[in-house]
Design a protein around this motif. Structure first.
Motif, PDB file in Angstrom:
ATOM      1  N   ILE A 191      28.387  -3.209  52.913  1.00 22.35           N
ATOM      2  CA  ILE A 191      28.851  -1.772  52.350  1.00 22.35           C
ATOM      3  C   ILE A 191      30.339  -2.120  52.189  1.00 22.35           C
ATOM      4  O   ILE A 191      30.986  -1.495  51.501  1.00 22.35           O
ATOM      5  N   PHE A 192      30.937  -2.529  53.137  1.00 21.26           N
ATOM      6  CA  PHE A 192      32.539  -2.541  53.062  1.00 21.26           C
ATOM      7  C   PHE A 192      33.122  -3.467  51.929  1.00 21.26           C
ATOM      8  O   PHE A 192      33.876  -3.256  51.263  1.00 21.26           O
ATOM      9  N   TRP A 193      32.378  -4.602  51.757  1.00 22.97           N
ATOM     10  CA  TRP A 193      32.734  -5.753  50.630  1.00 22.97           C
ATOM     11  C   TRP A 193      32.592  -4.864  49.135  1.00 22.97           C
ATOM     12  O   TRP A 193      33.205  -4.722  48.271  1.00 22.97           O
ATOM     13  N   SER A 194      31.046  -4.036  49.204  1.00 20.25           N
ATOM     14  CA  SER A 194      31.025  -3.513  47.925  1.00 20.25           C
ATOM     15  C   SER A 194      31.822  -2.356  47.645  1.00 20.25           C
ATOM     16  O   SER A 194      32.211  -1.847  46.445  1.00 20.25           O
ATOM     17  N   CYS A 195      32.337  -1.583  48.687  1.00 19.80           N
ATOM     18  CA  CYS A 195      33.305  -0.566  48.591  1.00 19.80           C
ATOM     19  C   CYS A 195      34.562  -0.992  47.845  1.00 19.80           C
ATOM     20  O   CYS A 195      35.273  -0.353  47.238  1.00 19.80           O
ATOM     21  N   GLY A 196      35.072  -2.101  48.613  1.00 18.59           N
ATOM     22  CA  GLY A 196      36.240  -2.557  48.404  1.00 18.59           C
ATOM     23  C   GLY A 196      36.289  -3.133  46.966  1.00 18.59           C
ATOM     24  O   GLY A 196      37.302  -2.932  46.183  1.00 18.59           O
ATOM     25  N   LEU A 197      35.188  -3.623  46.522  1.00 21.19           N
ATOM     26  CA  LEU A 197      35.049  -4.301  44.864  1.00 21.19           C
ATOM     27  C   LEU A 197      35.006  -3.311  44.301  1.00 21.19           C
ATOM     28  O   LEU A 197      35.584  -3.135  43.102  1.00 21.19           O
ATOM     29  N   GLY A 198      34.370  -2.015  44.677  1.00 22.23           N
ATOM     30  CA  GLY A 198      34.142  -0.793  43.675  1.00 22.23           C
ATOM     31  C   GLY A 198      35.560  -0.147  43.562  1.00 22.23           C
ATOM     32  O   GLY A 198      36.112   0.378  42.214  1.00 22.23           O
ATOM     33  N   MET A 199      36.378  -0.167  44.536  1.00 22.17           N
ATOM     34  CA  MET A 199      37.503   0.440  44.516  1.00 22.17           C
ATOM     35  C   MET A 199      38.720  -0.259  43.791  1.00 22.17           C
ATOM     36  O   MET A 199      39.537   0.262  42.888  1.00 22.17           O
ATOM     37  N   LEU A 200      38.332  -1.539  43.634  1.00 20.07           N
ATOM     38  CA  LEU A 200      39.356  -2.505  42.813  1.00 20.07           C
ATOM     39  C   LEU A 200      39.071  -2.189  41.407  1.00 20.07           C
ATOM     40  O   LEU A 200      39.825  -2.150  40.561  1.00 20.07           O
ATOM     41  N   ALA A 201      37.602  -2.366  40.982  1.00 17.79           N
ATOM     42  CA  ALA A 201      37.302  -2.045  39.967  1.00 17.79           C
ATOM     43  C   ALA A 201      37.722  -0.698  39.281  1.00 17.79           C
ATOM     44  O   ALA A 201      38.210  -0.704  37.956  1.00 17.79           O
ATOM     45  N   GLY A 202      37.402   0.466  40.046  1.00 19.42           N
ATOM     46  CA  GLY A 202      37.883   1.808  39.734  1.00 19.42           C
ATOM     47  C   GLY A 202      39.606   1.798  39.563  1.00 19.42           C
ATOM     48  O   GLY A 202      39.902   2.530  38.393  1.00 19.42           O
ATOM     49  N   PHE A 203      40.388   1.080  40.372  1.00 20.33           N
ATOM     50  CA  PHE A 203      41.668   0.912  40.128  1.00 20.33           C
ATOM     51  C   PHE A 203      42.049   0.343  38.714  1.00 20.33           C
ATOM     52  O   PHE A 203      42.744   1.001  37.955  1.00 20.33           O
ATOM     53  N   LEU A 204      41.388  -0.909  38.465  1.00 21.82           N
ATOM     54  CA  LEU A 204      41.626  -1.340  37.124  1.00 21.82           C
ATOM     55  C   LEU A 204      41.113  -0.209  35.840  1.00 21.82           C
ATOM     56  O   LEU A 204      41.689  -0.170  34.713  1.00 21.82           O
ATOM     57  N   ALA A 205      39.993   0.358  35.948  1.00 19.94           N
ATOM     58  CA  ALA A 205      39.528   1.321  35.114  1.00 19.94           C
ATOM     59  C   ALA A 205      40.637   2.404  35.060  1.00 19.94           C
ATOM     60  O   ALA A 205      40.680   2.868  33.850  1.00 19.94           O
ATOM     61  N   GLY A 206      40.874   3.135  35.960  1.00 18.78           N
ATOM     62  CA  GLY A 206      41.933   4.251  36.195  1.00 18.78           C
ATOM     63  C   GLY A 206      43.186   3.666  35.275  1.00 18.78           C
ATOM     64  O   GLY A 206      43.704   4.702  34.499  1.00 18.78           O
ATOM     65  N   ALA A 207      43.680   2.538  35.648  1.00 20.25           N
ATOM     66  CA  ALA A 207      44.874   1.954  34.973  1.00 20.25           C
ATOM     67  C   ALA A 207      44.754   1.587  33.434  1.00 20.25           C
ATOM     68  O   ALA A 207      45.739   2.168  32.580  1.00 20.25           O
ATOM     69  N   THR A 208      43.547   1.487  33.093  1.00 24.79           N
ATOM     70  CA  THR A 208      42.984   1.240  31.643  1.00 24.79           C
ATOM     71  C   THR A 208      43.283   2.554  30.926  1.00 24.79           C
ATOM     72  O   THR A 208      43.745   2.880  29.813  1.00 24.79           O
TER      73      THR A 208
END
Length: 61
Positions: free
Chosen positions: A36-53
């Motif tokens: 759960i920690f790995w998937s949450c962190g990966l989702g947050m990273l992907a969300g950051f990139l999507a938000g920056a876009t």
């Protein structure tokens, strides 16, 4: 009728990080990933990139 408030770039980043982390947790709870920690962190990273876009696209248009 008043115009809606325009979002700041930090708003796009925050929304992306929160929604990405939530999707990562849901993926872990549904059994798609093992940690759960790995998937949450990966989702947050992907969300950051999507938000920056989205923030970059909003600034241009």
């Amino acid at each position: 009728m008043p115009e809606p408030k325009k979002l700041e770039p930090v708003d796009y980043l925050a929304r992306g990080i929160l929604s990405g982390g939530a999707l990562g947790v849901f993926a872990a709870l549904l059994g798609i990933t093992q940690s759960i920690f790995w998937s949450c962190g990966l989702g947050m990273l992907a969300g950051f990139l999507a938000g920056a876009t989205l923030a970059g696209r909003a600034q241009k248009g």
